[in-house]
Design a protein around this motif. Sequence first.
Motif: not given
Length: 321
Positions: A92-108
């Motif tokens: 996975v690579k962030n090719i945009g100009g903003d920070e990306v946060r990938l978060r998991s939840t108990p459901e997903r």
Amino acid sequence: FPVTIAIWGGGRRRLLLSFSRFTLGSEVFGLVWAGWPRPKSGCMSGREIWSILGWMVLGLPWVSAYGQLDVRLESARSTFLQYAPIPVTVCVKNIGGDEVRLRSTPERSWMDFFVKTHDGFSVQRQKPLQAEDQTLKPGQSLRLEVDLAPHFLIRDPGAYRIQLCVHGPTGEPWLTEPLELAAARGETVWSRERGHQEERRIFSLVRFFEGPGLGLYLLVDLPAQPTVFPARRLGSFVPMSRPAGEFDAKNHLHLIFPIGSGQHRIVVVNEDGEVLRQETRQEAPLAPTLRLTPEGQVAVEGGVVILPGNLREWLSYRDWE
């Protein structure tokens, strides 16, 4: 991030098309009809220009949100032994100009997989996958190794298609192209039974072509139980001689097999096939062999230890107890 804007004239209406590839597996097209009268001069009026600019501005967040990540799924091999681990690499690579946060939840989980047979049938899930949270700064990338075998019932030989799904910061899915892998049977070169009735176990050494060489795997099967132990890779295998094995008094299996010219691997496993100890020996001048003593110990006779160099001659359980 490819964005194509095409404008056609004709009749009383014009068509504005915005194409955005937001997954590697499918193309989703945003279709916006913008109607404005065509001036007789054939030139674009101020209303037309402002209409186009308005749609472009309104479309920018849509384009930016779906062009933020580059997601790929890779595998070093395309064929795996039946019941063996199936490691894949998530990129996975962030090719945009903003920070990306990938978060998991108990459901997903933010990272998920879809596994189907070659005929299109979904493979049953076995163990939920819960990925750790990740944060990617602009231009930053990550690589994660995932073993699919514990999470999906990939048991039968055949071809499978695996897709990676990454859920972005706002929940939008990113699907990769299907990665085609196959599970296949190997060739049994040594087998021994142990135990009785419900506790009867079959220990088998299976060689499997991995290209360009062969790998040797240990399979432990309980015919009377639904338990399936994973196939464990013991190392490379050169069929210059047949593997051999002996059980000690503690029901641990000692195995020896050739891995190269004049070199032999010695591995000790427990009753579930988990590796307890291993070493490599060089013929000097005789090849190493296993011998069961009257006390129930397994002795290694012959050869010189070359990896690691501080192991003792005895490879019984008491040495690491």
